[in-house]
Design a protein around this motif. Structure first.
Motif, PDB file in Angstrom:
ATOM      1  N   LYS A  50       0.860  -1.170   0.000  1.00  0.00           N
ATOM      2  CA  LYS A  50       0.000   0.000   0.000  1.00  0.00           C
ATOM      3  C   LYS A  50       0.899   1.222   0.000  1.00  0.00           C
ATOM      4  O   LYS A  50       1.901   1.264   0.697  1.00  0.00           O
ATOM      5  CB  LYS A  50      -0.902   0.006   1.229  1.00  0.00           C
ATOM      6  CG  LYS A  50      -1.917  -1.108   1.219  1.00  0.00           C
ATOM      7  CD  LYS A  50      -2.854  -0.991   2.391  1.00  0.00           C
ATOM      8  CE  LYS A  50      -3.882  -2.093   2.337  1.00  0.00           C
ATOM      9  NZ  LYS A  50      -4.804  -2.039   3.454  1.00  0.00           N
ATOM     10  N   LYS A  51       0.497   2.160  -0.771  1.00  0.00           N
ATOM     11  CA  LYS A  51       1.286   3.384  -0.835  1.00  0.00           C
ATOM     12  C   LYS A  51       0.766   4.375   0.188  1.00  0.00           C
ATOM     13  O   LYS A  51      -0.433   4.547   0.353  1.00  0.00           O
ATOM     14  CB  LYS A  51       1.237   3.981  -2.230  1.00  0.00           C
ATOM     15  CG  LYS A  51       1.919   3.091  -3.239  1.00  0.00           C
ATOM     16  CD  LYS A  51       2.195   3.827  -4.497  1.00  0.00           C
ATOM     17  CE  LYS A  51       2.922   2.867  -5.411  1.00  0.00           C
ATOM     18  NZ  LYS A  51       3.711   3.538  -6.381  1.00  0.00           N
ATOM     19  N   LEU A  52       1.681   4.983   0.848  1.00  0.00           N
ATOM     20  CA  LEU A  52       1.371   6.020   1.817  1.00  0.00           C
ATOM     21  C   LEU A  52       1.083   7.311   1.060  1.00  0.00           C
ATOM     22  O   LEU A  52       1.863   7.729   0.206  1.00  0.00           O
ATOM     23  CB  LEU A  52       2.554   6.208   2.771  1.00  0.00           C
ATOM     24  CG  LEU A  52       2.387   7.196   3.900  1.00  0.00           C
ATOM     25  CD1 LEU A  52       1.278   6.726   4.842  1.00  0.00           C
ATOM     26  CD2 LEU A  52       3.685   7.333   4.656  1.00  0.00           C
ATOM     27  N   GLU A  53      -0.051   7.909   1.352  1.00  0.00           N
ATOM     28  CA  GLU A  53      -0.396   9.159   0.701  1.00  0.00           C
ATOM     29  C   GLU A  53       0.205  10.296   1.492  1.00  0.00           C
ATOM     30  O   GLU A  53      -0.091  10.486   2.683  1.00  0.00           O
ATOM     31  CB  GLU A  53      -1.921   9.328   0.625  1.00  0.00           C
ATOM     32  CG  GLU A  53      -2.323  10.586  -0.095  1.00  0.00           C
ATOM     33  CD  GLU A  53      -3.849  10.751  -0.178  1.00  0.00           C
ATOM     34  OE1 GLU A  53      -4.281  11.743  -0.740  1.00  0.00           O
ATOM     35  OE2 GLU A  53      -4.567   9.868   0.329  1.00  0.00           O
ATOM     36  N   ILE A  54       1.078  11.042   0.829  1.00  0.00           N
ATOM     37  CA  ILE A  54       1.738  12.167   1.498  1.00  0.00           C
ATOM     38  C   ILE A  54       1.234  13.443   0.839  1.00  0.00           C
ATOM     39  O   ILE A  54       1.260  13.604  -0.377  1.00  0.00           O
ATOM     40  CB  ILE A  54       3.264  12.048   1.377  1.00  0.00           C
ATOM     41  CG1 ILE A  54       3.691  10.755   2.023  1.00  0.00           C
ATOM     42  CG2 ILE A  54       3.931  13.290   1.960  1.00  0.00           C
ATOM     43  CD1 ILE A  54       5.132  10.518   2.161  1.00  0.00           C
ATOM     44  N   ILE A  55       0.767  14.339   1.690  1.00  0.00           N
ATOM     45  CA  ILE A  55       0.186  15.599   1.205  1.00  0.00           C
ATOM     46  C   ILE A  55       1.043  16.744   1.724  1.00  0.00           C
ATOM     47  O   ILE A  55       1.305  16.841   2.934  1.00  0.00           O
ATOM     48  CB  ILE A  55      -1.262  15.756   1.714  1.00  0.00           C
ATOM     49  CG1 ILE A  55      -2.103  14.580   1.211  1.00  0.00           C
ATOM     50  CG2 ILE A  55      -1.842  17.082   1.274  1.00  0.00           C
ATOM     51  CD1 ILE A  55      -3.446  14.490   1.859  1.00  0.00           C
ATOM     52  N   GLU A  56       1.472  17.572   0.809  1.00  0.00           N
ATOM     53  CA  GLU A  56       2.251  18.745   1.231  1.00  0.00           C
ATOM     54  C   GLU A  56       1.291  19.885   1.490  1.00  0.00           C
ATOM     55  O   GLU A  56       0.358  20.117   0.749  1.00  0.00           O
ATOM     56  CB  GLU A  56       3.266  19.107   0.156  1.00  0.00           C
ATOM     57  CG  GLU A  56       4.366  18.088   0.046  1.00  0.00           C
ATOM     58  CD  GLU A  56       5.473  18.561  -0.865  1.00  0.00           C
ATOM     59  OE1 GLU A  56       5.749  19.778  -0.925  1.00  0.00           O
ATOM     60  OE2 GLU A  56       6.037  17.686  -1.542  1.00  0.00           O
TER      61      GLU A  56
END
Length: 113
Positions: free
Chosen positions: A106-112
């Motif tokens: 699963k890909k970690l969703e990273i939000i800037e």
């Protein structure tokens, strides 16, 4: 995680590692990459750590007495098998913690911001 059952001094011990045992090992300075440099120290630490999860009444001194008794009765080859078991369980725990054993990535969703 798996467990290993040993019979020492007319008592059964269910040995294994859990998060607390791993934390204890690391607090004692255990580093799997250094195993070849400190095999005797790490054998002892791994042996003691196996009692933490299911036998908190076994302190490090008692654990080492049990080690000596078990080695006298079963031989150093069986001690080596127990240590191999501990190393395998330690590695499995670390891989599970890091998610490297997972087939589903699963890909970690990273939000800037």
């Amino acid at each position: 995680m798996k467990k290993c059952k040993l019979h020492i001094n007319d008592k059964d011990y269910l040995l294994g590692l859990n998060r607390n045992a791993i934390k204890w090992l690391e607090a004692q300075g255990f580093n799997i990459a250094d195993f070849d440099n400190k095999p005797t120290t790490y054998y002892d630490l791994l042996w003691v750590s196996l009692f933490i999860a299911n036998h908190p009444e076994v302190n490090p001194n008692l654990a080492m007495k049990l080690y000596e008794t078990y080695e006298e009765k079963e031989g150093s080859e069986m001690i080596a098998e127990v240590i191999k078991f501990a190393i395998g369980e330690y590695s499995a725990f670390i891989h599970a913690l890091a998610g490297t054993n997972s087939e589903k990535k699963k890909k970690l969703e990273i939000i800037e911001d």
